[in-house]
Design an enzyme around this catalytic site. Structure first.
Site, PDB file in Angstrom:
ATOM      1  N   GLN A 117       0.783  -1.134   0.037  1.00 14.00           N
ATOM      2  CA  GLN A 117      -0.051  -0.037   0.105  1.00 14.00           C
ATOM      3  C   GLN A 117       0.919   1.102  -0.016  1.00 14.00           C
ATOM      4  OE1 GLN A 117      -3.169  -0.091   2.798  1.00 14.00           O
ATOM      5  NE2 GLN A 117      -3.580   2.062   2.827  1.00 14.00           N
ATOM      6  N   SER A 202       4.412  -6.177   2.783  1.00 11.52           N
ATOM      7  CA  SER A 202       3.068  -6.223   3.117  1.00 11.52           C
ATOM      8  C   SER A 202       2.115  -6.784   2.762  1.00 11.52           C
ATOM      9  CB  SER A 202       2.911  -4.771   3.868  1.00 11.52           C
ATOM     10  OG  SER A 202       1.736  -4.792   4.728  1.00 11.52           O
ATOM     11  N   LEU A 203       1.033  -5.912   2.192  1.00 17.02           N
ATOM     12  CA  LEU A 203       0.036  -6.244   1.365  1.00 17.02           C
ATOM     13  C   LEU A 203       0.315  -7.103   0.327  1.00 17.02           C
ATOM     14  CD1 LEU A 203      -2.838  -6.174  -0.271  1.00 17.02           C
ATOM     15  CD2 LEU A 203      -1.889  -4.208  -1.280  1.00 17.02           C
ATOM     16  N   ARG A 227      -8.933  -7.484   4.545  1.00 17.21           N
ATOM     17  CA  ARG A 227      -7.709  -7.203   5.219  1.00 17.21           C
ATOM     18  C   ARG A 227      -7.895  -5.537   5.276  1.00 17.21           C
ATOM     19  NH1 ARG A 227      -2.345  -5.554   4.087  1.00 17.21           N
ATOM     20  NH2 ARG A 227      -0.689  -6.396   5.515  1.00 17.21           N
ATOM     21  N   HIS A 306       1.152  -2.298  11.048  1.00 13.91           N
ATOM     22  CA  HIS A 306       2.196  -3.099  11.484  1.00 13.91           C
ATOM     23  C   HIS A 306       2.470  -2.910  13.058  1.00 13.91           C
ATOM     24  CE1 HIS A 306       2.483  -5.435   7.907  1.00 13.91           C
ATOM     25  NE2 HIS A 306       2.251  -4.263   7.002  1.00 13.91           N
ATOM     26  N   GLN A 355       0.669 -10.872  10.568  1.00 16.87           N
ATOM     27  CA  GLN A 355       1.610  -9.764   9.766  1.00 16.87           C
ATOM     28  C   GLN A 355       1.110  -8.509   9.923  1.00 16.87           C
ATOM     29  OE1 GLN A 355       0.401  -8.448   6.011  1.00 16.87           O
ATOM     30  NE2 GLN A 355       2.058  -9.462   4.875  1.00 16.87           N
TER      31      GLN A 355
END
Length: 404
Positions: A117, A202-203, A227, A306, A355
């Site tokens: 993102q 991440s994503l 998510r 996160h 995560q």
């Protein structure tokens, strides 16, 4: 909710920094004030700076990063290892148990790297319309999401595309459309077949898993949609933020977070990008110049991704993952949580749920790929954040951008 910075050699909640990658891509670790790479959105934040002239950052973890702790200021270059703070329970096994260490001795020669993102930009997706297989993904996405994703990607408005609930599906679909664009070009199929390892920021880990066949495009998009919604809700429930620190190394960023944490209460301790409570982030910004930081860039994200600020999103993700069929990937997919590849579907589910609250081990991942002989990598999807990070780590690294 407690919001601390997690510090390196401590197991109790303390600020963590995520370190930036010199220029617009910082890194960070989490705790009160956590540092993660800056980005224009939650994911990228873990590693890049955001704003009009900045692209999404990556998340880095520091050696010795704590495995426990509440959100705060911190930096994310930590030692690999699953956080044990959140307990995961997956009630439905996807398939017969698989040796999770199947890929541990993997070799890396050609890698696909997928953005997170913050990489989104109005106009993305237009190139995909000239390739039928890529254009088809947006049609499928419209049916699954219930709105015209291509229209938002190509025409905006920017504020709508930047929202967490839309940018995550948009980057996932556009990145996989980039794979189809590559496949359609001369020699593209051969390149795709030569890929022996993949990962995403991440994503982007969801995109990498879809590319590796761990789940279908459709199931992956449904997970990404949920998510984004869950992370947005968690961000709305707490006043938190992320900021990218430019011009300081990871140790200085940690010191900056420590100093800021001394001025705020437990709820606001803020993470290179730095994540944390809003007051903690404001304290970091106020003190940055005195630490000789070149500049700070507030990241255009919904909140402190996160970090433990995202804990409310975990249970929703666990439930969705439990109901999703996940298979052993056909090639190694390096996890953001521990910088290792996993083969067991249930382990993958636990890691994906973890995560959202764990620092992204992106720097460790790239360094490991380079030491394993990585010769060529491709960044597939919008933006060039990952290429910038890789080049900063190894100027001789060969990486090509495939946009959509």
């Amino acid at each position: 909710m407690r919001a601390l910075l997690h510090c390196r050699h401590h197991h109790h909640p303390r600020p963590i920094l995520r370190t930036p990658f010199r220029s617009p891509i910082p890194l960070a670790r989490m705790s009160s004030l956590s540092l993660s790479p800056p980005s224009a959105s939650p994911e990228s934040l873990l590693f890049a700076a955001s704003g009009p002239s900045f692209k999404p950052p990556l998340f880095l973890n520091f050696p010795g990063a704590p495995r426990h702790g509440a959100p705060g200021l911190g930096l994310g270059l930590g030692k690999a290892g699953l956080r044990s703070g959140a307990s995961m329970s997956v009630s439905v096994r996807s398939q017969k148990a698989v040796d999770d260490g199947l890929f541990l001795d993997y070799k890396a020669s050609t890698a696909f790297l997928f953005p997170g993102q913050g990489a989104q930009a109005v106009g993305m997706g237009k190139d995909a319309q000239s390739v039928p297989a890529a254009a088809e993904l947006y049609i499928k996405a419209k049916d699954i999401l219930g709105y015209d994703l291509l229209d938002v990607c190509s025409s905006g408005p920017k504020e709508k595309l930047d929202s967490t609930v839309i940018s995550q599906p948009a980057i996932y679909v556009t990145s996989l459309a980039a794979v189809e664009i590559l496949r359609a070009r001369e020699g593209g199929q051969q390149i795709i077949e030569s890929v022996d390892v993949t990962c995403g920021l991440s994503l982007g880990e969801y995109t990498a898993l879809a590319f590796a066949g761990a789940f279908s495009f459709e199931d992956g998009l449904k997970l990404v949609k949920l998510r984004g919604e869950a992370m947005q809700e968690a961000a709305d429930a707490a006043r938190s933020a992320m900021v990218s620190i430019i011009g300081l190394d990871s140790e200085k960023v940690q010191l900056l977070c420590d100093a800021a944490n001394e001025e705020v209460d437990e709820e606001n301790k803020g993470n290179y990008a730095v994540s944390g409570g809003l007051k903690g982030i404001e304290a970091v910004e106020a003190k940055a110049k005195s630490f000789k930081a070149r500049m700070t860039v507030r990241l255009a994200v919904a909140g402190a991704f996160h970090t433990s600020f995202m804990k409310p999103a975990v249970s929703r993700l666990e439930a969705a993952l439990a109901a999703t069929e996940i298979r052993t990937p056909r090639i190694p997919v390096i996890s953001n949580v521990d910088a290792k590849p996993h083969a067991d579907p249930d382990t993958i589910k636990r890691i994906l749920a973890n995560q959202v609250t764990s620092p992204v081990q992106w720097e460790t991942t790239i360094k490991t790929l380079l030491t394993k002989g990585l010769k060529k990598s491709y960044e597939l999807g919008p933006g060039k954040v990952i290429a910038g990070i890789v080049k900063r780590m190894d100027k001789s690294a060969e990486i090509e951008n495939i946009g959509a």
